[in-house]
Design an enzyme around this catalytic site. Structure first.
Site, PDB file in Angstrom:
ATOM      1  N   ASN A 118       0.817  -1.197   0.000  1.00  0.00           N
ATOM      2  CA  ASN A 118       0.000   0.000   0.000  1.00  0.00           C
ATOM      3  C   ASN A 118       0.870   1.276   0.000  1.00  0.00           C
ATOM      4  O   ASN A 118       2.059   1.204  -0.239  1.00  0.00           O
ATOM      5  CB  ASN A 118      -1.029   0.006   1.124  1.00  0.00           C
ATOM      6  CG  ASN A 118      -2.347   0.631   0.657  1.00  0.00           C
ATOM      7  OD1 ASN A 118      -2.362   1.770   0.214  1.00  0.00           O
ATOM      8  ND2 ASN A 118      -3.419  -0.130   0.699  1.00  0.00           N
ATOM      9  N   ARG A 119       0.233   2.426   0.261  1.00  0.00           N
ATOM     10  CA  ARG A 119       0.906   3.701  -0.018  1.00  0.00           C
ATOM     11  C   ARG A 119       1.617   4.311   1.189  1.00  0.00           C
ATOM     12  O   ARG A 119       1.152   4.173   2.325  1.00  0.00           O
ATOM     13  CB  ARG A 119      -0.134   4.702  -0.541  1.00  0.00           C
ATOM     14  CG  ARG A 119      -0.643   4.323  -1.917  1.00  0.00           C
ATOM     15  CD  ARG A 119      -1.797   5.190  -2.374  1.00  0.00           C
ATOM     16  NE  ARG A 119      -2.151   4.843  -3.748  1.00  0.00           N
ATOM     17  CZ  ARG A 119      -2.933   3.800  -4.084  1.00  0.00           C
ATOM     18  NH1 ARG A 119      -3.452   3.016  -3.153  1.00  0.00           N
ATOM     19  NH2 ARG A 119      -3.190   3.556  -5.357  1.00  0.00           N
ATOM     20  N   HIS A 144       3.258  -0.078  -2.817  1.00  0.00           N
ATOM     21  CA  HIS A 144       3.613  -1.502  -2.898  1.00  0.00           C
ATOM     22  C   HIS A 144       5.120  -1.763  -3.039  1.00  0.00           C
ATOM     23  O   HIS A 144       5.549  -2.633  -3.800  1.00  0.00           O
ATOM     24  CB  HIS A 144       2.877  -2.160  -4.065  1.00  0.00           C
ATOM     25  CG  HIS A 144       1.376  -2.207  -3.890  1.00  0.00           C
ATOM     26  ND1 HIS A 144       0.761  -2.235  -2.663  1.00  0.00           N
ATOM     27  CD2 HIS A 144       0.373  -2.245  -4.813  1.00  0.00           C
ATOM     28  CE1 HIS A 144      -0.548  -2.286  -2.831  1.00  0.00           C
ATOM     29  NE2 HIS A 144      -0.822  -2.287  -4.127  1.00  0.00           N
ATOM     30  N   HIS A 216      -1.332 -10.015  -3.100  1.00  0.00           N
ATOM     31  CA  HIS A 216      -2.223  -9.178  -3.908  1.00  0.00           C
ATOM     32  C   HIS A 216      -3.017 -10.009  -4.913  1.00  0.00           C
ATOM     33  O   HIS A 216      -3.135  -9.634  -6.088  1.00  0.00           O
ATOM     34  CB  HIS A 216      -1.388  -8.114  -4.624  1.00  0.00           C
ATOM     35  CG  HIS A 216      -2.116  -6.850  -4.929  1.00  0.00           C
ATOM     36  ND1 HIS A 216      -3.298  -6.822  -5.636  1.00  0.00           N
ATOM     37  CD2 HIS A 216      -1.845  -5.562  -4.626  1.00  0.00           C
ATOM     38  CE1 HIS A 216      -3.702  -5.568  -5.759  1.00  0.00           C
ATOM     39  NE2 HIS A 216      -2.834  -4.780  -5.153  1.00  0.00           N
ATOM     40  N   SER A 217      -3.559 -11.146  -4.463  1.00  0.00           N
ATOM     41  CA  SER A 217      -4.376 -11.948  -5.386  1.00  0.00           C
ATOM     42  C   SER A 217      -5.670 -11.218  -5.740  1.00  0.00           C
ATOM     43  O   SER A 217      -6.273 -10.542  -4.907  1.00  0.00           O
ATOM     44  CB  SER A 217      -4.706 -13.300  -4.756  1.00  0.00           C
ATOM     45  OG  SER A 217      -3.559 -14.117  -4.780  1.00  0.00           O
ATOM     46  N   TYR A 218      -6.052 -11.380  -7.007  1.00  0.00           N
ATOM     47  CA  TYR A 218      -7.324 -10.835  -7.499  1.00  0.00           C
ATOM     48  C   TYR A 218      -8.282 -12.028  -7.654  1.00  0.00           C
ATOM     49  O   TYR A 218      -8.042 -12.910  -8.477  1.00  0.00           O
ATOM     50  CB  TYR A 218      -7.148 -10.201  -8.879  1.00  0.00           C
ATOM     51  CG  TYR A 218      -6.442  -8.863  -8.920  1.00  0.00           C
ATOM     52  CD1 TYR A 218      -5.084  -8.735  -8.616  1.00  0.00           C
ATOM     53  CD2 TYR A 218      -7.142  -7.714  -9.304  1.00  0.00           C
ATOM     54  CE1 TYR A 218      -4.447  -7.506  -8.694  1.00  0.00           C
ATOM     55  CE2 TYR A 218      -6.506  -6.478  -9.388  1.00  0.00           C
ATOM     56  CZ  TYR A 218      -5.161  -6.383  -9.083  1.00  0.00           C
ATOM     57  OH  TYR A 218      -4.539  -5.170  -9.173  1.00  0.00           O
ATOM     58  N   ASP A 285     -11.628   0.953  -2.739  1.00  0.00           N
ATOM     59  CA  ASP A 285     -10.164   0.863  -2.708  1.00  0.00           C
ATOM     60  C   ASP A 285      -9.755   1.425  -1.350  1.00  0.00           C
ATOM     61  O   ASP A 285      -9.108   2.466  -1.249  1.00  0.00           O
ATOM     62  CB  ASP A 285      -9.551   1.666  -3.868  1.00  0.00           C
ATOM     63  CG  ASP A 285      -8.077   1.347  -4.081  1.00  0.00           C
ATOM     64  OD1 ASP A 285      -7.523   0.551  -3.285  1.00  0.00           O
ATOM     65  OD2 ASP A 285      -7.478   1.899  -5.021  1.00  0.00           O
ATOM     66  N   GLN A 322      -7.299  -4.296   2.918  1.00  0.00           N
ATOM     67  CA  GLN A 322      -7.567  -3.418   1.784  1.00  0.00           C
ATOM     68  C   GLN A 322      -8.538  -4.142   0.865  1.00  0.00           C
ATOM     69  O   GLN A 322      -8.215  -5.196   0.305  1.00  0.00           O
ATOM     70  CB  GLN A 322      -6.268  -3.084   1.028  1.00  0.00           C
ATOM     71  CG  GLN A 322      -6.445  -2.105  -0.117  1.00  0.00           C
ATOM     72  CD  GLN A 322      -6.519  -0.645   0.308  1.00  0.00           C
ATOM     73  OE1 GLN A 322      -6.244  -0.321   1.467  1.00  0.00           O
ATOM     74  NE2 GLN A 322      -6.886   0.238  -0.588  1.00  0.00           N
ATOM     75  N   GLU A 350      -6.612  -7.616   0.632  1.00  0.00           N
ATOM     76  CA  GLU A 350      -5.199  -7.598   1.014  1.00  0.00           C
ATOM     77  C   GLU A 350      -5.092  -7.378   2.515  1.00  0.00           C
ATOM     78  O   GLU A 350      -5.404  -6.290   3.009  1.00  0.00           O
ATOM     79  CB  GLU A 350      -4.486  -6.475   0.264  1.00  0.00           C
ATOM     80  CG  GLU A 350      -4.570  -6.573  -1.239  1.00  0.00           C
ATOM     81  CD  GLU A 350      -4.425  -5.216  -1.908  1.00  0.00           C
ATOM     82  OE1 GLU A 350      -3.365  -4.601  -1.798  1.00  0.00           O
ATOM     83  OE2 GLU A 350      -5.404  -4.764  -2.536  1.00  0.00           O
TER      84      GLU A 350
HETATM   85  C1  BGC Z   1      -4.367  -0.401  -4.295  1.00  0.00           C
HETATM   86  C2  BGC Z   1      -4.937   0.167  -5.550  1.00  0.00           C
HETATM   87  C3  BGC Z   1      -4.018  -0.176  -6.679  1.00  0.00           C
HETATM   88  C4  BGC Z   1      -3.889  -1.681  -6.737  1.00  0.00           C
HETATM   89  C5  BGC Z   1      -2.943  -2.136  -7.810  1.00  0.00           C
HETATM   90  C6  BGC Z   1      -4.283  -1.868  -4.443  1.00  0.00           C
HETATM   91  O1  BGC Z   1      -3.720  -2.423  -3.302  1.00  0.00           O
HETATM   92  O2  BGC Z   1      -5.116  -0.042  -3.166  1.00  0.00           O
HETATM   93  O3  BGC Z   1      -5.090   1.564  -5.459  1.00  0.00           O
HETATM   94  O4  BGC Z   1      -4.496   0.321  -7.881  1.00  0.00           O
HETATM   95  O5  BGC Z   1      -3.428  -2.153  -5.524  1.00  0.00           O
HETATM   96  O6  BGC Z   1      -1.766  -1.483  -7.700  1.00  0.00           O
END
Ligand code: BGC
Length: 385
Positions: A118-119, A144, A216-218, A285, A322, A350
């Site tokens: 994250n940021r 990330h 970061h699995s989708y 998000d 997240q 996440e």
């Molecule tokens: C973030 C998103 C981001 C994504 C892919 C997520 O964890 O919160 O803002 O676009 O990851 O990078």
């Protein structure tokens, strides 16, 4: 910090695996090769090269025949094939068949994210009197782990059949992407016979640093990313979330979810209120403040899809989650069979500490000091009704 806990359980867990260098097969791998005609729990195959190093694809198979594939490039889960209620089989995670899909830098599909998931606002933070400047890669913010985070590194790998388990390790050098301290990271993936994918994270440092590791699995429980996840029904055990500014940095407020589109304390369709979430692009998000206050392994979220009958439960020791609805997916990335991956094609859950914690003294700390052990566990459990 609360993730520095249960060192004892971590040590027990780690005894089930053997460490080895990826390009120097260890005893476990030799044994595996010798017995590959029998029902093996972990197999290893060539998956190409990155940074001049060989990359492998590992297949973890449990006694029911359920398979999870993971590469040591970025620790990425490339597929998790499970049955649906009619007996059909498909992968419930976004992923590619070949390494080239990942080298094209998709947005962290299936990856291990670090050193800080994250940021971090403006890529800056302080520990004590020392100031640090990180690589920025998301507007003015660090996201990330930076330009070349853990998701783009080749990890050392070892495996054992008995669980089955895959142990990935990586040394992030002092100064990498601007982070202080040599950080030794070990991540153990396990697949249980009741279809629980466990991820155990451990790390140590030789200088004070910040750490926030996640996967970061989708997920798309229909198994087909041409369907959106808007009809998936979600429950999150969180009474609050962290609202964000325009650059997705938390304002610092822990906002009660009650009466907002962020209230998933009772199971609710993801699409029901998504248009009310604001943001650009619109969608979830956001970091949810889990009700898990003591850092024990607790159920954080449940997602169900009535069409496939699949249910995914997320257990974690982490304080935050997240929830991301793939808002930035825009069709420009294609699946391995050429279909566009559009907005809301998948969702991420996440498990993590809160975004921008290094600059938010009121949030649980992400500082790791020499002599301490970073430790966290997340489990994704799949079932079919
Ligand atoms: C973030 C998103 C981001 C994504 C892919 C997520 O964890 O919160 O803002 O676009 O990851 O990078």
């Amino acid at each position: 910090m609360r993730t520095i806990a249960r060192l004892f359980s971590a040590m027990i867990f780690l005894t089930i695996t053997h460490m080895s260098c990826n390009n120097a097969p260890n005893k476990t791998e030799e044994t595996q090769a010798a017995t590959s005609s029998t029902a093996a729990a972990v197999t290893k195959q060539d998956f190409g090269q990155a940074d001049g190093k060989p990359v492998s694809l590992f297949t973890l198979t449990n006694k029911k025949g359920i398979q999870v594939k993971i590469t040591n490039y970025g620790g990425i889960i490339t597929s998790w094939v499970v049955p649906d209620k009619s007996g059909g089989k498909s992968s419930i995670v976004l992923g590619f068949d070949s390494l080239s899909g990942y080298l094209a830098k998709p947005p962290y599909f299936g990856a291990l994210v670090g050193r800080y998931g994250n940021r971090i606002a403006k890529g800056k933070f302080k520990i004590g009197d020392s100031s640090y400047t990180l690589a920025t890669n998301n507007g003015k913010n660090a996201l990330h782990g930076g330009v070349k985070g853990f998701d783009k590194q080749v990890w050392d790998a070892a495996f054992t059949d008995s669980v089955p388990a895959l142990t990935l390790s990586y040394l992030s050098k002092d100064g990498e992407e601007g982070y202080p301290g040599n950080l030794k990271v070990t991540v153990v993936y396990t697949l249980s016979d009741d279809d629980e994918l466990g991820i155990e994270y451990n790390a140590t440092t030789d200088k004070p640093t910040v750490v926030n590791l996640t996967n970061h699995s989708y997920f798309n429980l229909t198994g087909n990313p041409s369907n959106t996840i808007l009809n998936h029904v979600l429950k999150i055990d969180a009474d609050a979330y962290t609202p964000v500014d325009a650059s997705l940095i938390p304002t610092g407020v822990l906002q009660p979810v009650k009466g907002t589109p962020f209230d998933f304390t009772t199971p609710t369709a993801i699409g029901a209120r998504i248009a009310q979430t604001g943001g650009n692009p619109v969608g979830y998000d956001h970091n949810f403040v889990l009700n898990n206050k003591d850092g024990s392994l607790k159920l954080a979220a449940v997602v169900t899809d009535s069409v496939s009958g699949r249910k995914l439960e997320v257990y974690t020791t982490q304080p935050g989650l997240q929830f991301y609805t793939g808002n930035f997916l825009d069709g420009s990335i294609k699946t391995s069979d050429g279909k566009p991956i559009n907005k809301n094609a998948a969702l991420c859950l996440e498990t993590q500490h809160f975004p921008d914690s290094p600059n938010q003294p009121a949030f649980p700390s992400t500082v790791l000091k020499p002599g301490e052990q970073y430790h966290s566990i997340t489990k994704y459990k799949l079932s079919v009704n």
